[in-house]
Write an enzyme that holds these catalytic residues in place. Sequence first.
Site, PDB file in Angstrom:
ATOM      1  N   GLY A  40      51.280   0.178  15.201  1.00  0.00           N
ATOM      2  CA  GLY A  40      50.715   0.587  15.373  1.00  0.00           C
ATOM      3  C   GLY A  40      49.253   0.931  15.398  1.00  0.00           C
ATOM      4  O   GLY A  40      48.460   0.214  15.232  1.00  0.00           O
ATOM      5  N   LEU A  77      49.169   0.521   7.569  1.00  0.00           N
ATOM      6  CA  LEU A  77      48.985   1.086   8.991  1.00  0.00           C
ATOM      7  C   LEU A  77      47.677   0.359  10.119  1.00  0.00           C
ATOM      8  O   LEU A  77      46.686   0.745  10.189  1.00  0.00           O
ATOM      9  CB  LEU A  77      48.974   2.110   9.886  1.00  0.00           C
ATOM     10  CG  LEU A  77      50.063   3.226   9.618  1.00  0.00           C
ATOM     11  CD1 LEU A  77      49.676   4.254   9.949  1.00  0.00           C
ATOM     12  CD2 LEU A  77      50.767   2.519  10.848  1.00  0.00           C
ATOM     13  N   CYS A 119      52.149   9.490   9.421  1.00  0.00           N
ATOM     14  CA  CYS A 119      50.786   9.223   9.072  1.00  0.00           C
ATOM     15  C   CYS A 119      50.842  10.518   8.439  1.00  0.00           C
ATOM     16  O   CYS A 119      51.335  11.995   8.454  1.00  0.00           O
ATOM     17  CB  CYS A 119      49.819   9.134   9.976  1.00  0.00           C
ATOM     18  SG  CYS A 119      50.133   7.939  11.029  1.00  0.00           S
ATOM     19  N   GLY A 136      64.060  -4.626  13.677  1.00  0.00           N
ATOM     20  CA  GLY A 136      62.620  -4.702  13.068  1.00  0.00           C
ATOM     21  C   GLY A 136      62.231  -5.640  12.298  1.00  0.00           C
ATOM     22  O   GLY A 136      62.457  -6.962  12.524  1.00  0.00           O
TER      23      GLY A 136
END
Length: 303
Positions: A46, A73, A129, A264
Site C-alpha cells: 500500500g 501500512l 483503512c 499472500g
Amino acid sequence: MADLSINIAGVDWKNPVTVASGTFGSGIEYSELIDIEKLGAVTTKGVANVPWAGNPVPRVAEIKSGMMNAIGLQNPGIDTFIERDLAFLSEKDTKVIVNVCGRSVKDYVEVVERLASEKCDMLEINVSCPNVKEGGIAFGQDPKALEEITKEIKKYAVQPVIMKLSPNVTSIKEMAKAAEYAGADAISLINTITGMKIDVEKMTFALANKTGGVSGPCIKPIAVRMVYEVFSAVKIPIIGMGGIASADDALEFIMAGATAVSVGTANFTDPETSLKVVSGINDFMDRHGIKNLGEIRGVVHRV
C-alpha cells in the site's frame, strides 16, 4: 496446452495469479528469488500520499496455521514509490497493480491523481483503512462510505479500479454491491480478519497494537465462502485471496467464482509459492482436459 490467460476490466493477464499487497513489497526483493515476470500481475504494498511510519513494534505474531500483523501500512509515500518501486516494475513483463491507502477520501484521490500518468495497469484500493473523519471506522465497513469513496476515486482514476473488501462486516454481499453500484471495475477479497493474541508468559498482548490482521491457511474457508457469496451478487470480476498456499487452494477460489487469485502469507515461508500455483493450475487443467479458466470459474454454482 491450457490457456491460463484472463481479462479483468480490459486488462489482459498471462495467468490468473498475483500476490497480496503487503506480502511481496513491490517485487524488488522477491525478484532476486523468483522470476516475477511469470506472474499474471504484481500487486504492490500500500502507498499513501505521504510517508507513513506504521505501528510500534512488535507488529507480527505467529499463530497456528497463519500469522497476525499490525504493520500499520508503513510506506515511503507516493513520491519515493514512483521514483523507486514503480520505475522498477514498469520495466517488467507483468501487469502492475498499485495498492492505494489513505485516511480520508482526499488522501486516496491525491495518490490516484499522481498515478494517472504513470505506467501501472490497475489500482487496488485498500478500504480497510480507518476513516479519520468518521471516528476511525474503516471505509470498507460502511456501505455508504464505501460507495462514496469508490465514486470519488472513479472520477479521477485513469486505470481500472479494484476495491479490496474487508471481511469484518455483517454482509460481504452488501459491501460488494455498494462497490459495484459506485462504479468499481473489480473487487478483491478478502483482506485480513481482525484478531488478537495474548502472550501468556508475558501476560500482555503479542502485538503492540493489541489487535491485528489474521491471515494464512486458517482463514481460507471463510475467504472461499465470501467469494462464493459475492459471485452471485455482482457481475464484476473478483480477485480471491486468503490462505492460498497451493494450486488446489487457488482452484477452490476459482471454482467459487474468482477470476484471479492472490497469494499472500505463503510468500513468507516459500517465495516460490505463487509460481508453484501457476504451474499447478496448468497441470490440473491439462489433466482434466480444461482448455480455459472460464470452464471452471464458478463451477460449483452450477451444482
